[in-house]
Design an enzyme around this catalytic site. Structure first.
Site, PDB file in Angstrom:
ATOM      1  N   LEU A  38     -18.096   8.420 -31.558  1.00 17.40           N
ATOM      2  CA  LEU A  38     -18.431   9.489 -32.486  1.00 17.40           C
ATOM      3  C   LEU A  38     -17.200  10.309 -32.877  1.00 17.40           C
ATOM      4  O   LEU A  38     -17.145  10.876 -33.972  1.00 17.40           O
ATOM      5  CB  LEU A  38     -19.480  10.424 -31.873  1.00 17.40           C
ATOM      6  CG  LEU A  38     -20.847   9.799 -31.571  1.00 17.40           C
ATOM      7  CD1 LEU A  38     -21.736  10.805 -30.860  1.00 17.40           C
ATOM      8  CD2 LEU A  38     -21.512   9.315 -32.855  1.00 17.40           C
ATOM      9  N   GLY A  39     -16.224  10.395 -31.967  1.00 18.14           N
ATOM     10  CA  GLY A  39     -15.034  11.173 -32.268  1.00 18.14           C
ATOM     11  C   GLY A  39     -13.987  11.008 -31.192  1.00 18.14           C
ATOM     12  O   GLY A  39     -14.275  10.526 -30.085  1.00 18.14           O
TER      13      GLY A  39
ATOM     14  N   GLY B 229      -7.067  13.276 -28.840  1.00 20.71           N
ATOM     15  CA  GLY B 229      -6.144  13.063 -27.727  1.00 20.71           C
ATOM     16  C   GLY B 229      -6.768  12.177 -26.664  1.00 20.71           C
ATOM     17  O   GLY B 229      -7.260  11.085 -26.938  1.00 20.71           O
TER      18      GLY B 229
ATOM     19  N   THR C   1     -15.683  11.106 -27.690  1.00 24.19           N
ATOM     20  CA  THR C   1     -17.117  11.365 -27.676  1.00 24.19           C
ATOM     21  C   THR C   1     -17.815  10.092 -28.130  1.00 24.19           C
ATOM     22  O   THR C   1     -17.499   9.550 -29.201  1.00 24.19           O
ATOM     23  CB  THR C   1     -17.496  12.532 -28.604  1.00 24.19           C
ATOM     24  OG1 THR C   1     -16.749  13.688 -28.224  1.00 24.19           O
ATOM     25  CG2 THR C   1     -18.977  12.840 -28.493  1.00 24.19           C
TER      26      THR C   1
ATOM     27  N   LYS D 186     -19.039  12.566 -23.341  1.00 26.21           N
ATOM     28  CA  LYS D 186     -17.648  12.976 -23.540  1.00 26.21           C
ATOM     29  C   LYS D 186     -16.820  12.396 -22.410  1.00 26.21           C
ATOM     30  O   LYS D 186     -17.169  12.549 -21.230  1.00 26.21           O
ATOM     31  CB  LYS D 186     -17.534  14.503 -23.563  1.00 26.21           C
ATOM     32  CG  LYS D 186     -18.213  15.148 -24.758  1.00 26.21           C
ATOM     33  CD  LYS D 186     -17.985  16.646 -24.788  1.00 26.21           C
ATOM     34  CE  LYS D 186     -16.552  16.981 -25.112  1.00 26.21           C
ATOM     35  NZ  LYS D 186     -16.338  18.438 -25.326  1.00 26.21           N
TER      36      LYS D 186
ATOM     37  N   ASP E  60     -14.035  28.309 -29.667  1.00 33.52           N
ATOM     38  CA  ASP E  60     -13.622  27.313 -30.666  1.00 33.52           C
ATOM     39  C   ASP E  60     -14.728  27.098 -31.699  1.00 33.52           C
ATOM     40  O   ASP E  60     -15.070  25.958 -32.031  1.00 33.52           O
ATOM     41  CB  ASP E  60     -13.258  25.991 -29.991  1.00 33.52           C
ATOM     42  CG  ASP E  60     -12.409  25.099 -30.895  1.00 33.52           C
ATOM     43  OD1 ASP E  60     -11.802  25.622 -31.848  1.00 33.52           O
ATOM     44  OD2 ASP E  60     -12.372  23.881 -30.651  1.00 33.52           O
TER      45      ASP E  60
END
Length: 441
Positions: free
Chosen positions: A16-17, A20, A24, A39, A139
């Site tokens: 999904l993502g 670094g 995910t 994650k 964030d």
């Protein structure tokens, strides 16, 4: 890693993502057959021990939270494959696109939808900030806010995700602070490692600015660290003022809590301004701009004061001239000729200087401060109530109303002794509309 099974339970579907050393992944829980989000923090060239500290804090924080708009904690474990090893955090999967993805796909948000989004996010922040200890996300940005189930007049279900930068206030005591966040969405104090609940409010405001401008805040011009977004938007002035308030770079001038921000937003959403036109005979000056309002009430008794001073001057002059004549006749001093010009100059100077000592009542409110007759007292953020103070005259049954503004523990009284009832109502309505506060009767 696709098609691999972690912990003999979680079958990887797709990525999904990635950021670094963090990934995910979408996976299926073979025990429940539900989709989950995993994650991963892997040991590699990008790995830092601070990453592990934040990863563990995220897992601990999610375990302690239970909110329908926040991913639920399911599991965490160490893992090792033929190529790598690391730590995994399993969360409930939310099938929704982020705000960043919606904007990139061409979706725009109108003012009603922006306010709905804001209300939902503030309710989430209220939940986080009222935990013991308070949880600060640190964030908040478009890619960490998911939006789903748009229907009818509803903007959709709002979710706040990615607690990888989370901080609890208890964790800051006696420990080294890790500076995290995203440039453009971080408030100034967060660059120094300090984060408080109001820091999340700034990030929320910056996110809203991105939604209404389509430009990342870091790419917008700044003035004294304030984001200059006004020229690029078409929103009502009250909501613009609220956005400026929530993104104040000075922590002391910003909204302090999600509860306070939500309360002011609800008044903004539900508030229907009352428009009262200025009475044609009024001498009051009212200057209203985007960020400030100024009211100047002249002294209507000035004519009477000037008249009194004039007659008093004539009376005193006659007495002095009579005394000077008497002294001249007795002592032959010729005082009348020498002193009369000096006396006249003093009288003229007094009349000319009288307006300097006579000042009109002046009230000024801007985004940061409130001042009455030039005495700056209280921050703009603390103005929470507007109403009247009534003076009763029991001899004739009349009532006079002064306008009162409550700023924290300070009360400012705008005297209206020389104003008509229509002028008082007009000034009160202008202040009410500018501050987005109802008038307490």
């Amino acid at each position: 890693m696709v098609e691999q099974v972690l912990k003999k339970r979680y079958q990887i579907q797709k990525q999904l993502g990635q950021n670094g050393g963090r990934q995910t992944l979408l996976a299926r829980d073979l025990q429940t057959q539900e989709l989950v989000a995993i994650k991963l923090l892997t040991f590699g060239v990008d790995f830092q021990w601070d990453d592990l500290k934040l990863f563990e804090r995220e897992a601990q924080t999610l375990q302690s939270l239970s909110h329908p708009a926040i991913p639920g904690y399911l599991d965490s474990f160490k893992f090792q494959t033929a190529k790598t090893k690391g730590f995994a955090l399993v969360q409930s999967y939310i099938p929704a696109k982020s705000l960043a993805e919606w904007v990139e796909s061409g979706r725009t948000f109108n003012q009603i939808e922006i306010k709905q989004l804001t209300k939902s996010l503030l309710e989430i922040l209220m939940y986080l900030h009222t935990q013991n200890p308070p949880v600060i996300h640190r964030d908040i940005k478009p890619s960490n806010i998911l939006l789903a189930n748009r229907s009818g007049n509803s903007v959709g279900q709002v979710y706040l995700v990615d607690f990888g930068s989370v901080q609890t206030l208890a964790a800051t005591e006696g420990s080294t602070i890790t500076v995290v966040g995203t440039y453009g969405y971080m408030p100034p104090e967060q660059f120094g490692g300090r984060a408080v609940p109001a820091s999340d409010l700034y990030s929320l405001g910056a996110t809203l600015i991105y939604l209404v401008t389509g430009t990342h805040p870091a790419d917008l011009p700044q003035e004294d660290l304030r984001i200059q977004f006004e020229p690029k938007i078409h929103l009502d002035l009250a909501f613009v003022d609220w956005l400026q308030w929530i993104t104040e770079p000075d922590l002391n001038s910003r909204l302090t809590s999600a509860e306070q921000a939500l309360e002011s937003l609800k008044k903004l959403i539900n508030w229907i301004p009352t428009v009262i036109n200025k009475p044609t005979e009024s001498k009051v000056k009212l200057n209203k701009y985007l960020n400030n309002i100024e009211i100047i009430i002249p002294d209507n008794t000035a004519f009477l004061k000037y008249t009194f001073i004039g007659f008093l001057g004539i009376f005193i002059s006659r007495i002095i001239i009579y005394i000077l004549k008497w002294l001249d006749e007795i002592y032959k001093l010729n005082l009348l000729t020498e002193l009369i010009p000096i006396f006249l100059m003093i009288m003229i100077a007094f009349i000319l200087l009288f307006p300097i000592f006579h000042k009109s009542t002046r009230l000024r409110i801007d985004q940061q401060k409130i001042s009455l007759n030039e005495r700056r007292q209280s921050p703009r953020r603390a103005i929470l109530k507007l109403g009247f103070f009534r003076h009763y005259n029991y001899n004739n049954g009349s009532v006079r109303r002064d306008i009162q503004i409550w700023a924290g523990t300070q009360v400012y009284k705008l005297p209206t002794k020389n104003l008509s009832d229509r002028e008082v109502d007009w000034i009160a309505s202008e202040l009410s509309n500018f501050l987005n506060l109802p008038i307490t009767k």
